[in-house]
Design a protein around this motif. Sequence first.
Motif, mmCIF file in Angstrom:
data_model
loop_
_atom_site.group_PDB
_atom_site.id
_atom_site.type_symbol
_atom_site.label_atom_id
_atom_site.label_comp_id
_atom_site.label_asym_id
_atom_site.label_seq_id
_atom_site.Cartn_x
_atom_site.Cartn_y
_atom_site.Cartn_z
ATOM 1 N N UNK A 1 73.006 2.828 -21.329
ATOM 2 C CA UNK A 1 74.381 3.085 -20.921
ATOM 3 C C UNK A 1 75.336 2.048 -21.500
ATOM 4 N N UNK A 2 76.035 1.304 -20.629
ATOM 5 C CA UNK A 2 76.978 0.292 -21.103
ATOM 6 C C UNK A 2 76.569 -1.104 -20.635
ATOM 7 N N UNK A 3 75.270 -1.327 -20.554
ATOM 8 C CA UNK A 3 74.776 -2.609 -20.061
ATOM 9 C C UNK A 3 75.117 -3.771 -20.987
ATOM 10 N N UNK A 4 75.375 -3.480 -22.239
ATOM 11 C CA UNK A 4 75.648 -4.565 -23.188
ATOM 12 C C UNK A 4 76.903 -5.358 -22.810
ATOM 13 N N UNK B 1 80.267 -10.562 -20.051
ATOM 14 C CA UNK B 1 81.076 -10.996 -18.906
ATOM 15 C C UNK B 1 80.271 -11.383 -17.666
ATOM 16 N N UNK B 2 78.954 -11.170 -17.690
ATOM 17 C CA UNK B 2 78.126 -11.559 -16.547
ATOM 18 C C UNK B 2 77.159 -12.677 -16.941
ATOM 19 N N UNK B 3 76.412 -12.446 -18.014
ATOM 20 C CA UNK B 3 75.438 -13.458 -18.437
ATOM 21 C C UNK B 3 76.053 -14.528 -19.332
ATOM 22 N N UNK B 4 77.135 -14.203 -20.010
ATOM 23 C CA UNK B 4 77.796 -15.189 -20.853
ATOM 24 C C UNK B 4 76.993 -15.611 -22.074
ATOM 25 N N UNK C 1 89.848 -2.878 -16.917
ATOM 26 C CA UNK C 1 89.931 -4.267 -17.353
ATOM 27 C C UNK C 1 89.906 -5.247 -16.186
ATOM 28 N N UNK C 2 90.559 -4.884 -15.084
ATOM 29 C CA UNK C 2 90.616 -5.818 -13.958
ATOM 30 C C UNK C 2 89.232 -6.190 -13.443
ATOM 31 N N UNK C 3 88.361 -5.216 -13.134
ATOM 32 C CA UNK C 3 87.025 -5.610 -12.677
ATOM 33 C C UNK C 3 86.236 -6.351 -13.743
ATOM 34 N N UNK C 4 86.439 -6.005 -15.008
ATOM 35 C CA UNK C 4 85.701 -6.676 -16.076
ATOM 36 C C UNK C 4 86.128 -8.137 -16.176
ATOM 37 N N UNK C 5 87.422 -8.378 -16.107
ATOM 38 C CA UNK C 5 87.927 -9.753 -16.136
ATOM 39 C C UNK C 5 87.521 -10.511 -14.883
ATOM 40 N N UNK C 6 87.550 -9.826 -13.739
ATOM 41 C CA UNK C 6 87.130 -10.477 -12.497
ATOM 42 C C UNK C 6 85.669 -10.912 -12.570
ATOM 43 N N UNK C 7 84.822 -10.035 -13.108
ATOM 44 C CA UNK C 7 83.402 -10.375 -13.237
ATOM 45 C C UNK C 7 83.203 -11.568 -14.169
ATOM 46 N N UNK C 8 83.983 -11.627 -15.222
ATOM 47 C CA UNK C 8 83.913 -12.761 -16.152
ATOM 48 C C UNK C 8 84.212 -14.068 -15.414
ATOM 49 N N UNK C 9 85.274 -14.052 -14.627
ATOM 50 C CA UNK C 9 85.657 -15.250 -13.878
ATOM 51 C C UNK C 9 84.620 -15.601 -12.822
ATOM 52 N N UNK C 10 84.163 -14.598 -12.078
ATOM 53 C CA UNK C 10 83.242 -14.864 -10.970
ATOM 54 C C UNK C 10 81.866 -15.308 -11.437
ATOM 55 N N UNK C 11 81.409 -14.790 -12.576
ATOM 56 C CA UNK C 11 80.067 -15.112 -13.056
ATOM 57 C C UNK C 11 80.020 -16.338 -13.959
#
Length: 566
Positions: A320-323, A328-331, A345-355
């Motif tokens: 799927x879109x796991x890449x 944004x999660x594993x860095x 974009x908002x959840x994607x950016x939020x995940x980047x910040x949180x992870x």
Amino acid sequence: MSRLARPVSIVLAVLLVLLSAAACSKKSDDNKPSDSSTTPSTTQNGNNASNSGTGTETEGGADGEWKPQSDLSKKVKFSYASVQAIEGYDYTKGDPLAQYYSEKFNYEMDVAALNWDNWNERMRIWINSGDMPDVAVYNYIHADAAAFVEQGLIKRLPDDWKQRWPNLAAVYERTTLGPQMEKVFGGTYFLPRARFMDNLPGDPLPNHPSVFIRKDWAEAVGFPVKSAYTVSEIMEFARLVKDKDPGNVGDKLIPIAENTNHAVDLFVARNSTYWNSFYKDKDGQYKWGGASEDTLRGLKLFSEAYRSGLLAQDFYTVKNEEHGAYFNVQGIAGATFFQAPTSNLQPYYNDFKNNLGIDPYENIILATVLGEDGNYHQVDLINYWGTIIFSPDIKDEVFERYMDILDYNATREGYIITNMGLKDVDWTYDDSGNIVSLYDEEKEGKPLAGTTGKYPSWGYLLGSIILFDDFAFDNPNTDERLRELSKKVYRERTEIATPETFTAIDWDYYTYDSPSKRRAEIDYYTEYANLITQSGDIEENWRKWVDSKMPLIQPVLDELNEKFGG
């Protein structure tokens, strides 16, 4: 020749809304597009509570003015199938939003949850076997769709449906696909869901995927920060990251993280406008895009990236879109070509910040990818994603009830609810009639949507006919910086292009159907990925592949040139 998006001020948007309410028979084509998939947006409301959204409003824009066409006092039960559903979730009463809709429209809904991998095939099997659910979201494929219509496997809508459900009809007209297919089939069988209603960002319509690049890594290796890059420039960034490892990731480092589909889109589709289709050339004759030099150019870059280790050697196994999570999660990724609609974009950016614990607005470059000729390449996306279809055996009362749901969600208030939750709970109007968010994700500790959100039912399962992409440009729950960034990205795609590289739909070709054309349906993503992972010279492998496909391709070329060529 550049195509410029046509900006519309908020004042004009409001005027259009008022005009639309006053003239209910006026079609949505009269609304002028402004500067402006697929997943529901979540919130970062603390800084944006004063921002307002506009939304769409056709006849009966307010809830109190809207009138159903079915008898809502009679409870109905129906089955529904769609991608993006949560397996086993109660979409009737599982959360307050689901309960709001099921009580308002007096129904029980049994949902079959499909996933990205089985969506097309499962629907094809159900429809062909005469065992499809009452309502389904169908990923429109014209060859299959034509066969379904020919064989009476899906319901034809009554001829008066546009008069009975005018708000839905206005959205239908805006999709372009709906009216075109109505001409082809002599009636309405498919209700496309509009990506954009008020905020159409361009014509032709640009697609969402963009490249995400680690800005801090780019600065560390001396790579320039821009709003658009060619494919070879992205590869140069990846080489620098691979050599210098600015994030100290070590053996886990993936310079460019992709799955099969996005890798093909990045390397091949960004260089070749017609990489997966036929097209009419300047000489008036139809050609096959798979055999074009532009496609070969993209495949050579794809092969080089794979063989030099800029792509993970097992990229084709990523589901799927796991890449996107590698970034944004594993860095561990320097860049990823990934879905990037404003609504996601908002959840994607939020995940980047949180992870990762760093500011996404300071450490992400979101950019357009260009071909090696410096132009943006794409065929018009067409203003829709997914179509609503009905079983030919659906009961009249069930059909009318679901059409009521779709029509209500095309009103202004219904449209806002599908994007922001419950009125006076998650949002409200201020004294000027602007939308104000009442939901603070940071305070609540969870987003509005998603499996861990306040409303897991949120998504396209509750009757959305206008997708989240449109409202995202006005949604106060989306950070204004992302809204402005998205507007810029979409606008630039219409500007960094020519009519030959970013093209309108050829409806003659799109709607042409024949046994030969159906036989020539190719899984280009898999075929191209197989080509670049083979040993040997990529150009030689490609030429052999082209030759092997010509027995399927040539009959289609002959038919197209006989019918439309010259």
